[in-house]
Design a protein around this motif. Sequence first.
Motif, PDB file in Angstrom:
ATOM      1  N   GLU A  68     -13.897  -5.874  -8.241  1.00  0.00           N
ATOM      2  CA  GLU A  68     -15.251  -6.223  -8.681  1.00  0.00           C
ATOM      3  C   GLU A  68     -15.219  -7.075  -9.950  1.00  0.00           C
ATOM      4  O   GLU A  68     -16.018  -8.013 -10.113  1.00  0.00           O
ATOM      5  CB  GLU A  68     -16.073  -4.950  -8.914  1.00  0.00           C
ATOM      6  N   LEU A  69     -14.291  -6.766 -10.854  1.00  0.00           N
ATOM      7  CA  LEU A  69     -14.154  -7.593 -12.067  1.00  0.00           C
ATOM      8  C   LEU A  69     -13.679  -8.997 -11.705  1.00  0.00           C
ATOM      9  O   LEU A  69     -14.115  -9.990 -12.307  1.00  0.00           O
ATOM     10  CB  LEU A  69     -13.173  -6.929 -13.036  1.00  0.00           C
ATOM     11  N   HIS A  70     -12.781  -9.090 -10.726  1.00  0.00           N
ATOM     12  CA  HIS A  70     -12.330 -10.403 -10.247  1.00  0.00           C
ATOM     13  C   HIS A  70     -13.507 -11.197  -9.695  1.00  0.00           C
ATOM     14  O   HIS A  70     -13.643 -12.407  -9.971  1.00  0.00           O
ATOM     15  CB  HIS A  70     -11.254 -10.214  -9.181  1.00  0.00           C
ATOM     16  N   ARG A  71     -14.375 -10.537  -8.947  1.00  0.00           N
ATOM     17  CA  ARG A  71     -15.543 -11.217  -8.381  1.00  0.00           C
ATOM     18  C   ARG A  71     -16.477 -11.722  -9.470  1.00  0.00           C
ATOM     19  O   ARG A  71     -17.201 -12.708  -9.267  1.00  0.00           O
ATOM     20  CB  ARG A  71     -16.300 -10.263  -7.454  1.00  0.00           C
ATOM     21  N   LYS A  72     -16.455 -11.064 -10.616  1.00  0.00           N
ATOM     22  CA  LYS A  72     -17.314 -11.481 -11.726  1.00  0.00           C
ATOM     23  C   LYS A  72     -16.651 -12.545 -12.598  1.00  0.00           C
ATOM     24  O   LYS A  72     -17.219 -12.965 -13.602  1.00  0.00           O
ATOM     25  CB  LYS A  72     -17.687 -10.272 -12.587  1.00  0.00           C
ATOM     26  N   GLY A  73     -15.447 -12.967 -12.205  1.00  0.00           N
ATOM     27  CA  GLY A  73     -14.815 -14.086 -12.895  1.00  0.00           C
ATOM     28  C   GLY A  73     -13.602 -13.763 -13.738  1.00  0.00           C
ATOM     29  O   GLY A  73     -12.993 -14.674 -14.322  1.00  0.00           O
ATOM     30  N   LEU A  74     -13.229 -12.484 -13.842  1.00  0.00           N
ATOM     31  CA  LEU A  74     -12.058 -12.128 -14.631  1.00  0.00           C
ATOM     32  C   LEU A  74     -10.787 -12.381 -13.831  1.00  0.00           C
ATOM     33  O   LEU A  74     -10.726 -12.097 -12.634  1.00  0.00           O
ATOM     34  CB  LEU A  74     -12.131 -10.648 -15.031  1.00  0.00           C
ATOM     35  N   ARG A  75      -9.779 -12.903 -14.489  1.00  0.00           N
ATOM     36  CA  ARG A  75      -8.487 -13.100 -13.839  1.00  0.00           C
ATOM     37  C   ARG A  75      -7.759 -11.747 -13.800  1.00  0.00           C
ATOM     38  O   ARG A  75      -7.456 -11.172 -14.844  1.00  0.00           O
ATOM     39  CB  ARG A  75      -7.659 -14.124 -14.622  1.00  0.00           C
ATOM     40  N   VAL A  76      -7.497 -11.255 -12.596  1.00  0.00           N
ATOM     41  CA  VAL A  76      -6.992  -9.892 -12.429  1.00  0.00           C
ATOM     42  C   VAL A  76      -5.873  -9.845 -11.396  1.00  0.00           C
ATOM     43  O   VAL A  76      -5.950 -10.504 -10.350  1.00  0.00           O
ATOM     44  CB  VAL A  76      -8.113  -8.929 -11.965  1.00  0.00           C
ATOM     45  N   VAL A  77      -4.845  -9.045 -11.705  1.00  0.00           N
ATOM     46  CA  VAL A  77      -3.817  -8.685 -10.726  1.00  0.00           C
ATOM     47  C   VAL A  77      -3.716  -7.163 -10.716  1.00  0.00           C
ATOM     48  O   VAL A  77      -3.657  -6.531 -11.778  1.00  0.00           O
ATOM     49  CB  VAL A  77      -2.450  -9.311 -11.041  1.00  0.00           C
ATOM     50  N   GLY A  78      -3.720  -6.564  -9.537  1.00  0.00           N
ATOM     51  CA  GLY A  78      -3.635  -5.121  -9.396  1.00  0.00           C
ATOM     52  C   GLY A  78      -2.226  -4.651  -9.098  1.00  0.00           C
ATOM     53  O   GLY A  78      -1.437  -5.355  -8.461  1.00  0.00           O
ATOM     54  N   VAL A  79      -1.913  -3.456  -9.577  1.00  0.00           N
ATOM     55  CA  VAL A  79      -0.624  -2.805  -9.298  1.00  0.00           C
ATOM     56  C   VAL A  79      -0.934  -1.454  -8.654  1.00  0.00           C
ATOM     57  O   VAL A  79      -1.637  -0.634  -9.244  1.00  0.00           O
ATOM     58  CB  VAL A  79       0.195  -2.610 -10.584  1.00  0.00           C
ATOM     59  N   PRO A  80      -0.416  -1.195  -7.443  1.00  0.00           N
ATOM     60  CA  PRO A  80      -0.747   0.035  -6.723  1.00  0.00           C
ATOM     61  C   PRO A  80      -0.023   1.247  -7.290  1.00  0.00           C
ATOM     62  O   PRO A  80       1.195   1.257  -7.427  1.00  0.00           O
ATOM     63  CB  PRO A  80      -0.296  -0.265  -5.290  1.00  0.00           C
ATOM     64  N   LYS A  81      -0.802   2.280  -7.609  1.00  0.00           N
ATOM     65  CA  LYS A  81      -0.244   3.504  -8.181  1.00  0.00           C
ATOM     66  C   LYS A  81      -0.949   4.701  -7.594  1.00  0.00           C
ATOM     67  O   LYS A  81      -2.167   4.813  -7.693  1.00  0.00           O
ATOM     68  CB  LYS A  81      -0.425   3.482  -9.704  1.00  0.00           C
ATOM     69  N   THR A  82      -0.233   5.580  -6.938  1.00  0.00           N
ATOM     70  CA  THR A  82      -0.750   6.878  -6.549  1.00  0.00           C
ATOM     71  C   THR A  82       0.384   7.691  -5.954  1.00  0.00           C
ATOM     72  O   THR A  82       1.150   7.182  -5.135  1.00  0.00           O
ATOM     73  CB  THR A  82      -1.899   6.783  -5.519  1.00  0.00           C
ATOM     74  N   ILE A  83       0.479   8.947  -6.355  1.00  0.00           N
ATOM     75  CA  ILE A  83       1.505   9.802  -5.753  1.00  0.00           C
ATOM     76  C   ILE A  83       1.148  10.093  -4.299  1.00  0.00           C
ATOM     77  O   ILE A  83       2.014  10.487  -3.519  1.00  0.00           O
ATOM     78  CB  ILE A  83       1.688  11.125  -6.528  1.00  0.00           C
ATOM     79  N   ASP A  84      -0.129   9.874  -3.921  1.00  0.00           N
ATOM     80  CA  ASP A  84      -0.581  10.200  -2.563  1.00  0.00           C
ATOM     81  C   ASP A  84      -0.123   9.185  -1.520  1.00  0.00           C
ATOM     82  O   ASP A  84      -0.186   9.471  -0.321  1.00  0.00           O
ATOM     83  CB  ASP A  84      -2.111  10.287  -2.519  1.00  0.00           C
TER      84      ASP A  84
END
Length: 369
Positions: free
Chosen positions: A133-149
């Motif tokens: 959602e922040l990317h859609r608002k114009g922020l440059r974003v890269v995600g890193v997947p984290k979850t023990i699940d």
Amino acid sequence: MTSPIRRIAICTGGGDAPGLNAVIRATVTAAANRGWSCMGIRNGFNGILQPERYPTGGVMELTRDQVRGIAHLGGTLLGTTNKGDPFHFPLTLPDGTLTEIDRSDEILDYFQREGIDALVSVGGDGSLTIANELHRKGLRVVGVPKTIDNDLDKTFTTFGFDTAVSFATECLDRLHSTAESHQRVMVVEVMGRYAGWIALHAGIAGGAHAILIPEMAFDLDKVAAKIRERDADGRLYSLVVVAEGALPQHGQRAVLAPAEIGHAERLGGIGEQVARDLAQRTGKEARTVVLGHLLRGGSPTSFDRLAALRFGSAAVRALDEGLSGVMVALGFPNVNYVPLEEVAGRMKAVPPDCDTLQTGRDLGVCFGD
């Protein structure tokens, strides 16, 4: 054409997972090697939205020295939280009513004001949905997947999962001897929410005789029949692994606390319920072990440590290549980039034709279906 990067920020959100510090170390070091500075946001986005809670500042500069020697440590240098979604931020009204407001523009304003060019967001489904959602608002974003699940789509695995499975497997190894000595049924409840990956992998690796996962509603009579079958063969003990979100065929999930603003429902208690009902059905003594947050703690395994370091480094490379709105994902042999919109809001459940599940069936494991 995207503007050059000089300064980035990193945040860690959701539940903690072994390997978070390794991601931070790799991100900061890879950024420094490119001449970028790196800022760390405390406790998800709360360091920006609630700076008054942090006497030393809600956002801290991260240097090479600060991240040296942290890759093997559990937890996260920055802190983390399941609360503080900037798009649905909890607010208590004067009359005591709890509501939520959109404070996402405050995040974008802060980045612009402080000259931060991009964000590396480390987290699970909730955090990556926010990142998208922040990317859609114009922020440059890269995600890193984290979850023990391990319930995030588009990546072979997430860091933290291997550590959780390894610890759960060690616990099962220990429980075999005590269960056999007392001829008991031991029910082991593990985390996983609505995905059964931890229960499935640890259960099979640890030699469980029954595994109950959220993806398949279970009939406890079938589990009891499996226990009686083992008794008839002279194997007078049984280990049952149950995921916290496992669902009885004619019942409901065990919920400790319902969902409310700023909080997802809290699961737990299914292990005790299963143990009690199996004792009634089989006449055997049944005990419960809830591993709970023990699965989140401790040093990451070498696999998770390496995956986390690769993810942090790849996140910086993605930004350097001009990418945004992507998540780094573990493939073989390389780390790939996938659009955040293909990940946000999608859960990776255990499929019924999963090879690991079929392996369990071939080994005689009862899944209660």
